[in-house]
Design an enzyme around this catalytic site. Sequence first.
Site, PDB file in Angstrom:
ATOM      1  N   THR A 190       0.833  -1.208   0.000  1.00 19.68           N
ATOM      2  CA  THR A 190       0.000   0.000   0.000  1.00 19.68           C
ATOM      3  C   THR A 190       0.865   1.254   0.000  1.00 19.68           C
ATOM      4  O   THR A 190       1.858   1.309   0.721  1.00 19.68           O
ATOM      5  CB  THR A 190      -0.818   0.033   1.308  1.00 19.68           C
ATOM      6  OG1 THR A 190      -1.553  -1.161   1.383  1.00 19.68           O
ATOM      7  CG2 THR A 190      -1.735   1.237   1.369  1.00 19.68           C
ATOM      8  N   ARG A 218     -13.728  -8.281   0.362  1.00 22.79           N
ATOM      9  CA  ARG A 218     -12.889  -7.875   1.507  1.00 22.79           C
ATOM     10  C   ARG A 218     -12.434  -6.416   1.349  1.00 22.79           C
ATOM     11  O   ARG A 218     -12.031  -5.975   0.282  1.00 22.79           O
ATOM     12  CB  ARG A 218     -11.664  -8.792   1.588  1.00 22.79           C
ATOM     13  CG  ARG A 218     -10.711  -8.488   2.750  1.00 22.79           C
ATOM     14  CD  ARG A 218      -9.534  -7.654   2.310  1.00 22.79           C
ATOM     15  NE  ARG A 218      -8.520  -7.526   3.375  1.00 22.79           N
ATOM     16  CZ  ARG A 218      -7.488  -6.683   3.322  1.00 22.79           C
ATOM     17  NH1 ARG A 218      -7.329  -5.905   2.277  1.00 22.79           N
ATOM     18  NH2 ARG A 218      -6.634  -6.620   4.304  1.00 22.79           N
ATOM     19  N   VAL A 219     -12.514  -5.685   2.434  1.00 23.64           N
ATOM     20  CA  VAL A 219     -12.003  -4.316   2.477  1.00 23.64           C
ATOM     21  C   VAL A 219     -10.948  -4.268   3.577  1.00 23.64           C
ATOM     22  O   VAL A 219     -11.144  -4.826   4.658  1.00 23.64           O
ATOM     23  CB  VAL A 219     -13.142  -3.319   2.779  1.00 23.64           C
ATOM     24  CG1 VAL A 219     -12.609  -1.945   3.124  1.00 23.64           C
ATOM     25  CG2 VAL A 219     -14.102  -3.236   1.584  1.00 23.64           C
ATOM     26  N   GLY A 220      -9.843  -3.615   3.317  1.00 27.79           N
ATOM     27  CA  GLY A 220      -8.767  -3.541   4.305  1.00 27.79           C
ATOM     28  C   GLY A 220      -8.771  -2.233   5.077  1.00 27.79           C
ATOM     29  O   GLY A 220      -9.783  -1.531   5.156  1.00 27.79           O
ATOM     30  N   ASP A 221      -7.636  -1.913   5.620  1.00 26.83           N
ATOM     31  CA  ASP A 221      -7.507  -0.712   6.456  1.00 26.83           C
ATOM     32  C   ASP A 221      -7.421   0.579   5.640  1.00 26.83           C
ATOM     33  O   ASP A 221      -7.755   1.661   6.142  1.00 26.83           O
ATOM     34  CB  ASP A 221      -6.250  -0.812   7.339  1.00 26.83           C
ATOM     35  CG  ASP A 221      -4.981  -0.929   6.504  1.00 26.83           C
ATOM     36  OD1 ASP A 221      -4.974  -1.705   5.520  1.00 26.83           O
ATOM     37  OD2 ASP A 221      -3.995  -0.245   6.821  1.00 26.83           O
ATOM     38  N   THR A 241       0.656   0.542   6.489  1.00 27.85           N
ATOM     39  CA  THR A 241       0.783  -0.400   5.384  1.00 27.85           C
ATOM     40  C   THR A 241       0.955  -1.792   5.986  1.00 27.85           C
ATOM     41  O   THR A 241       1.312  -1.928   7.148  1.00 27.85           O
ATOM     42  CB  THR A 241       1.963  -0.004   4.467  1.00 27.85           C
ATOM     43  OG1 THR A 241       2.089  -0.961   3.414  1.00 27.85           O
ATOM     44  CG2 THR A 241       3.281   0.060   5.218  1.00 27.85           C
ATOM     45  N   GLY A 242       0.675  -2.812   5.185  1.00 32.94           N
ATOM     46  CA  GLY A 242       0.794  -4.178   5.694  1.00 32.94           C
ATOM     47  C   GLY A 242      -0.573  -4.822   5.847  1.00 32.94           C
ATOM     48  O   GLY A 242      -1.527  -4.436   5.168  1.00 32.94           O
TER      49      GLY A 242
HETATM   50  N1  GLY Z   1      -2.915  -2.497   3.956  1.00 35.83           N
HETATM   51  C1  GLY Z   1      -3.629  -2.873   2.839  1.00 35.83           C
HETATM   52  C2  GLY Z   1      -4.624  -3.913   3.043  1.00 35.83           C
HETATM   53  O1  GLY Z   1      -4.546  -4.674   3.982  1.00 35.83           O
HETATM   54  O2  GLY Z   1      -5.524  -4.005   2.250  1.00 35.83           O
END
Ligand code: GLY
Length: 329
Positions: A190, A218-221, A241-242
């Site tokens: 990211t 799925r949605v991330g941070d 990130t991560g």
């Molecule tokens: N940090 C990006 C994600 O987990 O989607």
Amino acid sequence: MNSRRNFIGKLGAGMAGLFMVSRVKDVYAINNQGRLPVVVSTWNHGLKANDAAWDVLRQGGYALDAAEAAARITEADPEVITVGYGGLPDANGKVTLDACIMDERGNAGSVAFLEHIKHPISVARLVMEKTPHVMLTGKGALDFALSSGFKKENLITPLAKKAWKKWRKEDRTFKPVINIENEILPNHDTIGILALDAQGRLCGACTTSGMAYKLHGRVGDSPIIGAGLYVDGEIGGAVATGSGELVMKTLGSFLVVELMRNGMSPEEACKEAVHRIAAKIEGYEQHQIGYLALDIHGNIGSFSMQPGFEYALKNDLVSDLVKVNSYMR
Ligand code: GLY
């Protein structure tokens, strides 16, 4: 390595007084020490992104324009397999994108689970500026983008399709891979950007295609205000990130900014936020997390769960990658 040598060379040429450089084993920490304007971005793709931000900042431009311009460079780069066009798809072979943006006054915009639009960061900015909402998702986000003049595009590149087909044939499981991008291309994830302009306005952006081969939906941070990005114009900003799930469970970027509000330096705050994950979340050893923070005085800090995280820094003297200390060795 070369760029690090160049940096030290530059210091020898008389700039030492302007920066604090400390060597910890093979890690260099550079403190910007109040230089404005400045831009920092996660990972090595941040170098090119920062150049775009700098074109705005050096002319006295607005940090929000700088952060958006930086994000757009990475989103359009087919070689970056974790952001925008060229991002690896989900388990169903769809490229779905998450992004958010935040300004120094606390305004925020976000899109999640968005398909077919090359520049989700610009859609997020429009959500912020043209709607009463903060976040649009999926088809609603796509409809909003199309009605705002964005073009529908195919975002999957031949390289990404080939990688997905190989995964589908050989693996078909989803598991987080630390610094996943090292396996195909060097060191990407990211992109999170924090820009502080000549007037002291701090703004941020964050954009990603998320984890490769994630479950559809799925949605991330990255599009979650407070998780992937948070900015308080009176304190500072942070990006993450991560593995997004771990960042979301601890609302990492908000935590970093709150820790800075309570007196920690950006570095200390990022370190504490990583330690919080290690203390609270089982299995953290299997994940990479990187935090990057910038306060409104131009001080920078960063810390990661695993070795290998780095960020790009650009100001009027240097454009360089900075290696980051980590919790795991
Ligand atoms: N940090 C990006 C994600 O987990 O989607």
